[in-house]
Design an enzyme around this catalytic site. Structure first.
Site, PDB file in Angstrom:
ATOM      1  CG  ASP A 379      -2.097   0.947   1.080  1.00 58.11           C
ATOM      2  OD1 ASP A 379      -2.154   1.678   0.074  1.00 58.11           O
ATOM      3  OD2 ASP A 379      -2.949   0.959   1.982  1.00 58.11           O
ATOM      4  CG  ASP A 662      -3.698  -5.133   4.142  1.00 56.71           C
ATOM      5  OD1 ASP A 662      -4.170  -4.739   3.056  1.00 56.71           O
ATOM      6  OD2 ASP A 662      -3.197  -4.384   4.988  1.00 56.71           O
ATOM      7  CG  ASN A 751      27.784 -41.736   0.344  1.00 54.67           C
ATOM      8  OD1 ASN A 751      28.404 -41.250  -0.604  1.00 54.67           O
ATOM      9  ND2 ASN A 751      26.868 -42.684   0.180  1.00 54.67           N
TER      10      ASN A 751
END
Length: 929
Positions: A379, A662, A751
Site C-alpha cells: 500500500d 489485507d 558418503n
C-alpha cells in the site's frame, strides 16, 4: 474530526462507502445468545443486524442495567473466554513428525528403511540419523519463531468497562474487567481512544465515531448511533455500513456510547479471519522449486537399483547379493544432506535477521521465498508515504493564494478538537494546524472564543466550529470544513458557480492533492444548541490542498529494490491522482505500459483503477498486472486478485500489509509480510514480521533470503554433479570389473566424509552476484548443470581406472581388489574436494578465496582421502596402501580435471552472464546463480 477520503475532490471519487467494499472474506454474522437458546444464524428478518436496541436486549436476555454476575459467570462457562481463536501452538512432537513431509526427507527415510531391510545397518543408521537431525533443526527453529510471534499479540484491549449487578435487585455498577471475561449480553461503556473489545450493538451514543480501518481499510471514522426503530433497508446493507453495530478490532475516535455485546471470541467478525479456509495457500516458490528438483532425482533413484540388479545379473551372473551395492548407489546419488543444509542455512539466516534487524521469520521456507521475490506489492500510506500530509497551498475560489483560507481552516480544526473533546487531531487537522503555525501570527486563536462544535462524521463529511469573534458582540461565526462537494452543497451559490468550483477541485485532485473546502457564515448569537441544520447558507472561503509526505527512506529503498531486480506494485484504495503523484515524487514510474484500456477506464494515464480490474478476465488481469505499477481504488478483494494474477503469471510475489482487510492478499502471496504493530490476525497470517513498516527492513530480509538460497543452490549444484559423476562411473565399473568397484561399507564411509564436508555450505558467504537478482531453485537449470559437470566428473573417474591399471598391473586377487578400492576411494574424495573449491558460487578469484569454511572443509576432505587407506582403519574397510606411482599419476589426472572444470565453469558463467533466456528466467520468478 474532519477526515476526508484521500484524494477526494468534491464527492471523493472512488471512495468506498463504509461496509460496501470492506468485507473481502464472507464474515459470518454476529451470533448473540438468547438465554439458553441457540445462537441466531445472523440472517433473515430476525437477524441482530436489523433489530432495534430493545429487541436485541430481549433476545440476549439482558437490559440497560447489565447482567447479573451469576448469569455472566454461567455464560462465560458456556461460551468460553472472549479471546481470539489464535492458531494454537503446534506441539513440538507433532511439528517434528510434520517435518517428514519434506520430499527429500521422505525419500531418505525410505532409503534408510530399505537399507535396514537388506541388512546394510551402517547405511541405515547414517541415513536415519540425518533424517532425525534435519527434522530436529527445522522443528526447533519454527518453534522458536512461534514463541517470538506469540509475544507480539498485544493489540486487543486488556480490560473493558462493564455494567453489572451483584444480584437481580442490586443497583448496576460500573467496573473494569478483563476483556477475556466479557460475555454476550454484557453492557459496556465506550469512550474516546477505547478499543472495541467484542462485536457490539450501540444502545446510546453521543457523537460516537469509530475507526474501523483495521477491518475495512476505510480511512475515515464512521458515525455510530442506536437503532430505535426498525429499518428494512439495513437488512440489505453490508455489516460495516450499519450504524448500530461496532466490531472487535475497531477503536473509538470521538464521542461516547453504551453498547451491548452480541458476539465474543471465535464468533466475532475479527475472528473470522482465522477461518481455516482463508488460511489455505497454494504451494510457495520454495515448495515448487524443491518439489521440482526432488521428483527429478527421485525418478533417477527409483530407476537405479533395478538397473544395477538387472545389469549385474545379465552380464556377471550376480543375484541379490548385489542389492546392498544397488542401494548404496541410490544413496550415493541422493543429496542426503539437503534437508540438513537447507534447514541450517535458513535457520542461520532467520536467526541473524531476528538478532540484527528484529525481523521474525515464522516459516523457514519463507526466507527462501523472500530471496526469490521479484514483485513486491504494498500500500502507499505508511510505506511509501508517512501518515502525515502537509499543506501544499490555500487558495480562494479563483485559485489565487489566500492566507485567510488557511487561518479559518485552522480555527475550525482547533476549536473542533477542543470542544468535541477529541483525543487527538486527525492527520489532516494536524497538518492544517502545523501550517497555520508556520505561517506566523495573524489574529491569534486566543482572540476567538469557541461556542460549540459539530465534529466530523462520514455521513455529513464536514466539521463545524461555532466561534465568537473579537469585536463582534451578538454574532456567532460558523466555520465549516470538509469534503469539497459536502461543503459546496451547504453554500449559498448558483449551480454554475458550484460546477466551476467542483471542476477546479477535480483538477487539483487529479494532480495528486487532497482537498478540504472551507466555508463560513455569521449568525445571530443564541443560547440554544447548534445542529447540522445550521450548516446552510454558508459563504465559500476557499480550498486547502494537502499532499502526502514521502517516507524519508522510501526513495532510496525503492532504488535499492529496483537494483535487486524487484518490481514494486502499489495497491491502494486512494484516488488515482493521489497515488500517481506520490509514486512520481518518489521516482517510481507509473507509465509502465499498462495498456490503452487503462487510460480509458481510469483517466489517469497508466494507473489501473478497480473499475478496470473488474472488467478483466484472470488471464487479461495477469497481463495488465505484469506491466502496470499502480492500482488505485482497490478493495481488499482487488488486492488479493491482483496478487494471485501475478503468481499465475509465474512471478514470485511478496505482499506487505497490516490490517484485517489485507488478509486475503497476505494469503494469496508467496510471502506475506507485516510490521510488528499490525493487527493480531495479520501477524498470525504473515510469514515474516518486520520490526517496523519500512522498505529498508524488507531489503535486509530479501538479502538474508538470497544469502541462504545462494548457499543452498551452490550445495545442490556441486553435490548433484559430483554424485551423478560418481554413480555413472560406479555403474560402468560394476559392469567392467569382475568384482564390486566399491564395497557398501566403503560407499558409506565416503558418503559420511563428503556429508561432513558439505555442512560448510550452510556457513558459506555467497558472492555479490548471487545477491543482486531474485534467486529460485529451478529444476531445468539444475538438470543442465549437473548433467554437464557430472559427465566431466565421470570422465575423471574413468580416467582413474586407467591410472589404477598402470599402477596395479602386478597386483592380483584380493590385494588387487583392496588396492583398487583404496585408489578409487582416494580419487573420489580428492575430486569432490576440488569440485567444492572450483565450483563455488563466485566468478572472481577474490570471491572464491573468501570461501573460508568451504576451503577448510575441502582441505579436510582431501586429507582424509589420502591418509585413511594408510591408517589401521583402511584394512578394516577392505582397502590397502597404494604404490607411490599411483599418486603421481593421480596428480596428473586431477590437474587435467581441474583445468577442464575451470574451463567448463568459465564457459557456463559467460553463458549465464550474457543473459541467455533472461525473459524466461524473470517470468519464472528468478534467475540462475
Amino acid at each position: 474530526m474532519n477526515s476526508v477520503p484521500e484524494g477526494s475532490a468534491a464527492a471523493g471519487p472512488g471512495r468506498t462507502a463504509p461496509g460496501t467494499s470492506a468485507s473481502v472474506t464472507p464474515f459470518p454474522a454476529a451470533s448473540p445468545v438468547a438465554g439458553a437458546h441457540a445462537p441466531s444464524s445472523g440472517t433473515g428478518p430476525e437477524s441482530p443486524r436489523v433489530k432495534t436496541s430493545l429487541q436485541i436486549l430481549r433476545s440476549l436476555d439482558s437490559g440497560p442495567r447489565g447482567l447479573v454476575e451469576a448469569r455472566a459467570e454461567e455464560r462465560l462457562a458456556r461460551y468460553g473466554e472472549n479471546v481470539l481463536p489464535a492458531w494454537r501452538p503446534v506441539p513440538w512432537p507433532r511439528r517434528f513428525v510434520r517435518s517428514l513431509r519434506d520430499p527429500f526427507t521422505s525419500v531418505l527415510l525410505c532409503l534408510g528403511l530399505v537399507s535396514a531391510a537388506v541388512s546394510a545397518w551402517g547405511t541405515a543408521c547414517v541415513i536415519l540419523a540425518l533424517v532425525a537431525v534435519s527434522c530436529l533443526l527445522r522443528s526447533t527453529e519454527e518453534h522458536r519463531a512461534d514463541r517470538s510471534t506469540a509475544a507480539l499479540r498485544e493489540l486487543v484491549a486488556t480490560t473493558a468497562t462493564v455494567v453489572r449487578r451483584s444480584s437481580a435487585d442490586a443497583p448496576p455498577r460500573e467496573r473494569d474487567v478483563p476483556v477475556a471475561d466479557l460475555v454476550p449480553g454484557d453492557v459496556i461503556r465506550l469512550g474516546p481512544g477505547d478499543l472495541v473489545p467484542a462485536d457490539v450493538q450501540v444502545l446510546r451514543a453521543g457523537g460516537l465515531t469509530v475507526h474501523q480501518s483495521a477491518l475495512t481499510g476505510e480511512s475515515a471514522p464512521v458515525a455510530k448511533h442506536p437503532l430505535d426503530a426498525p429499518d428494512p433497508a439495513l437488512a440489505r446493507a453490508g455489516p460495516f455500513a450499519q450504524p448500530q453495530l461496532c466490531f472487535q478490532g475497531s477503536s473509538v475516535t470521538s464521542g461516547s456510547g453504551t453498547a451491548v455485546i452480541v458476539a465474543t471470541g471465535g464468533r466475532t467478525r475479527f475472528a473470522a479471519a482465522h477461518d481455516g479456509r482463508a488460511r489455505q495457500r497454494g504451494a510457495s516458490a520454495f515448495d515448487r522449486s524443491v518439489q521440482g528438483i526432488s521428483w527429478t532425482l527421485i525418478r533417477f533413484m527409483l530407476l537405479t537399483p533395478p538397473l544395477v540388479l538387472m545389469a549385474n545379473a545379465a552380464l556377471r551372473g550376480r543375484g541379490l547379493e548385489t542389492l546392498p551395492f544397488a542401494v548404496a548407489v541410490a544413496v550415493g546419488l541422493t543429496p542426503e544432506m539437503l534437508p540438513v543444509i537447507v534447514t541450517t542455512a535458513l535457520a542461520r539466516g532467520a536467526a541473524r535477521l531476528a538478532r540484527t534487524s528484529g525481523v521474525i521469520v515464522k516459516r523457514l521456507p519463507a526466507l527462501h521465498d523472500l530471496g526469490a521475490v521479484d514483485v513486491l506489492c504494498l500500500d502507499k500510506t505508511g510505506t511509501l508515504t508517512e501518515d502525515r500530509p502537509v499543506v501544499e497551498e490555500a487558495t480562494d475560489g479563483s485559485d489565487a493564494p489566500d492566507p485567510e483560507v488557511l487561518r479559518w481552516a485552522a480555527l475550525s480544526a482547533l476549536w473542533t478538537l477542543q470542544l468535541a473533546e477529541l483525543p487527538a487531531p486527525d492527520a489532516l487537522d494536524e497538518a492544517v494546524l502545523d501550517a497555520a503555525e508556520e505561517a506566523g501570527p495573524g489574529e491569534t486563536a486566543v482572540a476567538y472564543e469557541g461556542v460549540a462544535a459539530l465534529p466530523f462524521d462520514p455521513v455529513r463529511r464536514v466539521a463545524t466550529a461555532v466561534l465568537r469573534r473579537p469585536g463582534r458582540l451578538g454574532v456567532h461565526t460558523l466555520v465549516t470544513k470538509g469534503a469539497v462537494e459536502a461543503v459546496l452543497e451547504r453554500c449559498a451559490m448558483d449551480g454554475d458557480e458550484r460546477e466551476r468550483l467542483l471542476a477546479l477541485a477535480d483538477r487539483k485532485a487529479e494532480s495528486g492533492l487532497r482537498l478540504l473546502a472551507v466555508a463560513r457564515a455569521d449568525r445571530p448569537a443564541r443560547a440554544g444548541a447548534y445542529t447540522p441544520a445550521d450548516e446552510r447558507g454558508l459563504t465559500f472561503v476557499g480550498l486547502v490542498a494537502l499532499r502526502d509526505v514521502p517516507a524519508p527512506s522510501a526513495a532510496d529503498a525503492l532504488g535499492v529494490l529496483a537494483r535487486r531486480g524487484i518490481t514494486v506494485k502499489v495497491l491502494t484504495g486512494d484516488h488515482p491522482g493521489t497515488a500517481a503523484r506520490a509514486c512520481e515524487d518518489l521516482g517510481l514510474r507509473t507509465g509502465a505500459g499498462a495498456g490503452a484500456g487503462t487510460d480509458t477506464a481510469g483517466g489517469y494515464g497508466d494507473v489501473v483503477t478497480a473499475e478496470l480490474v473488474d472488467t478483466l478476465s484472470d488471464a487479461e488481469l495477469a497481463r495488465v498486472a505484469d506491466r502496470a505499477t499502480v492500482f488505485a481504488r482497490c478493495t481488499p478483494a482487488h488486492k488479493a486478485r491482483i496478487v494471485s494474477a501475478l503468481r499465475s503469471a509465474g512471478r514470485t510475489t511478496g505482499f506487505l500489509g497490516d490490517g484485517v482487510n489485507d488478509l486475503p492478499a497476505l494469503h494469496a502471496a508467496d510471502v506475506g509480510i507485516c510490521p510488528r504493530n499490525a493487527v493480531d490476525v495479520a501477524r498470525e497470517a504473515a510469514d515474516v514480521v518486520l520490526a517496523e513498516k519500512d522498505l529498508t527492513a524488507i531489503d535486509r530480509a530479501v538479502l538474508a533470503g538470497r544469502h541462504s538460497s545462494g548457499n543452498i543452490a551452490t550445495y545442490l549444484r556441486i553435490t548433484l554433479s559430483s554424485n551423478l559423476g560418481n554413480v555413472i562411473a560406479m555403474l560402468t565399473a560394476g559392469l567392467m570389473l569382475p568384482f564390486l568397484p566399491m564395497l557398501p561399507a566403503q560407499v558409506l564411509v565416503q558418503n559420511l566424509c563428503f556429508d561432513a564436508a558439505q555442512l560448510a555450505f550452510a556457513f558459506d558467504r555467497p558472492a555479490a552476484a548471487a545477491l543482486r537478482r531474485p534467486s529460485v531453485l529451478r529444476s531445468r537449470d539444475f538438470l543442465r548443470f549437473i548433467t554437464g559437470f557430472g559427465l566431466l566428473n565421470a570422465a575423471a573417474d574413468l580416467a582413474t581406472f586407467g591410472v589404477l591399471a598402470l599402477a596395479l598391473h602386478n597386483a592380483a586377487g584380493t590385494d588387487g581388489e583392496a588396492a583398487f578400492h583404496a585408489g578409487w576411494f582416494t580419487e573420489n574424495l580428492l575430486t569432490q574436494a576440488l569440485v567444492m573449491v572450483l565450483l563455488r558460487t563466485g566468478r572472481s578469484a577474490a570471491e572464491r578465496r573468501a570461501g573460508g569454511p568451504l576451503r577448510a572443509a575441502a582441505a579436510g576432505l582431501a586429507v582424509v582421502g589420502v591418509l585413511l587407506p594408510l591408517t589401521p582403519l583402511g584394512p578394516l574397510l577392505g582397502m590397502s596402501a597404494l604404490p607411490p606411482l599411483y599418486y603421481l599419476l593421480l596428480g596428473s589426472v586431477l590437474g587435467l580435471y581441474a583445468v577442464g572444470l575451470t574451463a567448463a565453469r568459465r564457459r557456463y558463467e559467460r553463458r549465464h552472464a550474457s543473459g541467455v533466456e533472461p525473459e524466461r528466467g524473470v517470468r519464472e520468478g528468478g534467475t540462475e546463480h
